[in-house]
Scaffold this motif. Structure first.
Motif, short mmCIF file in Angstrom:
data_model
loop_
_atom_site.label_atom_id
_atom_site.label_comp_id
_atom_site.label_asym_id
_atom_site.label_seq_id
_atom_site.Cartn_x
_atom_site.Cartn_y
_atom_site.Cartn_z
N ILE A 172 31.47 48.59 37.38
CA ILE A 172 31.94 49.10 38.43
C ILE A 172 33.27 49.77 38.55
O ILE A 172 33.84 50.33 39.57
CB ILE A 172 31.91 47.91 39.78
N SER A 179 44.06 37.74 37.03
CA SER A 179 42.92 36.97 37.62
C SER A 179 41.84 36.55 36.75
O SER A 179 41.84 36.91 35.63
CB SER A 179 42.20 38.14 38.78
N VAL A 180 40.93 35.83 36.96
CA VAL A 180 39.83 35.30 36.28
C VAL A 180 38.91 36.15 35.61
O VAL A 180 38.40 36.04 34.42
CB VAL A 180 39.14 33.94 36.75
N GLY A 187 46.24 43.15 34.75
CA GLY A 187 44.75 43.58 35.11
C GLY A 187 44.07 43.14 33.71
O GLY A 187 44.55 42.84 32.76
N PRO A 188 42.62 43.25 34.08
CA PRO A 188 42.05 42.81 32.80
C PRO A 188 41.97 43.85 31.74
O PRO A 188 42.08 44.96 32.05
CB PRO A 188 40.50 42.53 33.33
N VAL A 203 35.51 47.58 43.40
CA VAL A 203 36.20 46.25 42.85
C VAL A 203 36.62 45.40 44.04
O VAL A 203 37.24 46.11 45.03
CB VAL A 203 36.77 46.44 41.72
N ASN A 204 36.40 44.21 44.17
CA ASN A 204 37.11 43.35 45.18
C ASN A 204 38.72 43.10 44.74
O ASN A 204 38.55 42.30 43.50
CB ASN A 204 36.35 42.09 45.28
N ASN A 258 43.89 39.31 25.34
CA ASN A 258 44.39 38.32 26.21
C ASN A 258 44.83 37.15 25.46
O ASN A 258 45.83 36.22 25.72
CB ASN A 258 43.37 38.08 27.18
P1 NAD Z 1 33.48 40.74 34.21
O1 NAD Z 1 34.44 39.72 34.87
O2 NAD Z 1 34.24 41.94 33.97
O3 NAD Z 1 32.11 40.99 35.16
C1 NAD Z 1 30.98 40.21 35.36
C2 NAD Z 1 30.42 40.57 36.62
O4 NAD Z 1 31.18 40.43 38.01
C3 NAD Z 1 30.18 42.25 36.66
O5 NAD Z 1 28.95 42.36 37.18
C4 NAD Z 1 31.31 42.88 37.58
O6 NAD Z 1 30.89 43.93 38.32
C5 NAD Z 1 31.24 41.79 38.45
N1 NAD Z 1 32.96 41.56 39.06
C6 NAD Z 1 34.12 41.08 38.13
N2 NAD Z 1 35.09 41.14 38.96
C7 NAD Z 1 34.89 41.63 40.31
C8 NAD Z 1 35.66 41.98 41.17
N3 NAD Z 1 37.02 41.71 41.23
N4 NAD Z 1 34.86 42.63 42.20
C9 NAD Z 1 33.61 42.81 42.27
N5 NAD Z 1 32.82 42.49 41.39
C10 NAD Z 1 33.28 42.04 39.92
O7 NAD Z 1 32.96 40.01 32.83
P2 NAD Z 1 32.20 40.73 31.72
O8 NAD Z 1 31.24 41.85 31.98
O9 NAD Z 1 31.63 39.55 30.77
O10 NAD Z 1 33.22 41.44 30.76
C11 NAD Z 1 33.90 42.58 30.62
C12 NAD Z 1 34.88 42.91 29.75
O11 NAD Z 1 36.24 42.34 30.18
C13 NAD Z 1 34.63 42.28 28.56
O12 NAD Z 1 35.14 43.23 27.29
C14 NAD Z 1 35.22 40.82 28.40
O13 NAD Z 1 35.95 40.52 27.07
C15 NAD Z 1 36.58 41.50 29.41
N6 NAD Z 1 37.27 40.40 29.82
C16 NAD Z 1 38.73 40.47 30.05
C17 NAD Z 1 39.37 39.50 30.88
C18 NAD Z 1 41.01 39.73 30.84
O14 NAD Z 1 41.30 40.65 30.55
N7 NAD Z 1 41.65 38.47 31.34
C19 NAD Z 1 38.70 38.32 31.28
C20 NAD Z 1 37.30 38.12 31.01
C21 NAD Z 1 36.74 39.30 30.42
#
Ligand code: NAD
Length: 332
Positions: free
Chosen positions: A264, A256-257, A66-67, A270-271, A80
């Motif tokens: 949320i 996932s990306v 997971g992220p 979350v989706n 990551n």
């Molecule tokens: P994010 O992808 O977490 O969220 C961006 C937006 O998209 C938010 O509004 C979020 O609610 C929405 N979103 C993302 N995935 C969703 C899903 N599955 N369902 C519904 N809505 C979704 O990006 P961010 O806010 O820039 O990053 C948050 C944290 O995550 C930061 O610390 C960043 O560094 C980290 N990050 C981790 C990874 C990883 O672990 N692979 C990848 C990208 C960002």
């Protein structure tokens, strides 16, 4: 088969719970070796990645995660990036395809981005020159470009794709992007049936938001790939839908990306589709093709009914309700 499962933090716990439930519904012969990393672990153990996690990945050779929230101000760039570098996970593969009947800007997107995962500006070679000046060094090597480019061409050959589109800014960064480009021209000669298309990154952004159907396989450097994959996620309905894999020679980590979505997290909003499709990629990697197809088909059916949309898609279905629907569909 034993797989290292790293739930991560933020929405990671909710989406990996969904993943476990859905994979269990297919009866795939997977056992999970759960390993924690991220914020919680840091608070408990003073380290973001405990030694046991490395040992687990090295023994299982395959992980799904997971992220994880990127720590700010700790000197540790990103968990990551750390895992990708440590295990030399050089190819970041991100398939982007319309799912179900989700309303989106386009209905004809079906492409895969191959992003070099270990160098470029993400190599982390940065220097503070003075309080008002900082430098970051872009690193491109022929060896690392070549293996990524070869994996993109191999994928195109296996999947009967007629061309590979290579994205650079070689007109300006003549040495670094120039090297990436001269490398791909060499690699392309080994694949005479596949056309090499060269596009500059600024033009590529415009092409993708106008004619995404023209592209099937895109190969690019680390930074451009990171940006283009979020752009492409936007074409099909958002980050909640895009899976990914980090592939190395010996170890593969699927994720996932999207990030940890702190806005949320813990709200059952979350989706989980991106994570479930990431699971599909992992199952295919393990040659569990029947189970992969079952999940893919179930998601397609569930997302063909707008009553099942989660909040990011304009609906009200919760994460757990969505997961239940997919599980039910697999059972039919
Ligand atoms: P994010 O992808 O977490 O969220 C961006 C937006 O998209 C938010 O509004 C979020 O609610 C929405 N979103 C993302 N995935 C969703 C899903 N599955 N369902 C519904 N809505 C979704 O990006 P961010 O806010 O820039 O990053 C948050 C944290 O995550 C930061 O610390 C960043 O560094 C980290 N990050 C981790 C990874 C990883 O672990 N692979 C990848 C990208 C960002």
């Amino acid at each position: 088969m034993k797989v290292t499962l790293i739930p991560g933090d933020g929405v990671g716990i909710e989406i990996t719970d969904a993943l476990k439930e859905v994979i269990a519904a297919t009866k795939a012969p997977i056992t999970w070796d759960v390993q924690e990393a991220g914020e919680f672990v840091y608070k408990e153990k003073g380290t973001y990645i405990p030694e046991e996690l490395y040992q687990s990945l090295e023994s299982n050779k395959i992980g799904i995660k997971g992220p994880i929230t990127t720590p700010i101000g700790t000197g540790f760039r990103s968990i990551n990036v750390e895992l990708r570098k440590k295990y030399d996970l050089y190819a970041n593969v991100r398939p982007i395809k319309n799912v179900g009947t989700i309303p989106s800007h386009f209905s004809n997107v079906d492409l895969v981005i191959f992003r070099e995962n270990t160098e470029d500006l993400y190599a982390g070679v940065e220097k503070q020159i003075s309080s008002t000046e900082a430098h970051s060094i872009k690193i491109i090597t022929k060896e690392k470009s070549e293996r990524l480019l070869r994996s993109a061409f191999d994928y195109a050959a296996k999947n009967n794709k007629e061309k590979v589109t290579v994205v650079t800014k070689a007109n300006i960064m003549k040495l670094t992007d120039g090297l990436f480009l001269s490398t791909v021209r060499e690699v392309a000669r080994e694949y005479p049936k596949i056309q090499l298309e060269e596009v500059l990154v600024d033009n590529m952004c415009m092409q993708l938001v106008m004619y995404p159907e023209k592209y099937g396989v895109i190969a690019t450097e680390n930074l451009y790939g990171d940006i283009l994959s979020d752009l492409c996620a936007g074409l099909i309905g958002g980050l909640g839908l895009v899976p990914g894999a980090n592939l190395g020679k010996d170890i593969a980590i699927f994720e996932s990306v999207h990030g940890s979505a702190p806005d949320i997290a813990g709200k059952n909003l979350v989706n989980p589709t991106a994570m479930l499709l990431t699971g599909v990629m992992m199952l295919r990697h393990l040659n569990l093709n029947k189970e992969a197809q079952q999940i893919e088909k179930a998601i397609e059916t569930v997302l063909s009914d707008s009553n099942n949309y989660t909040q990011d898609l304009g609906g009200t279905t919760t994460t757990t309700e969505f997961t239940k629907k997919v599980v039910q569909e697999i059972g039919i």
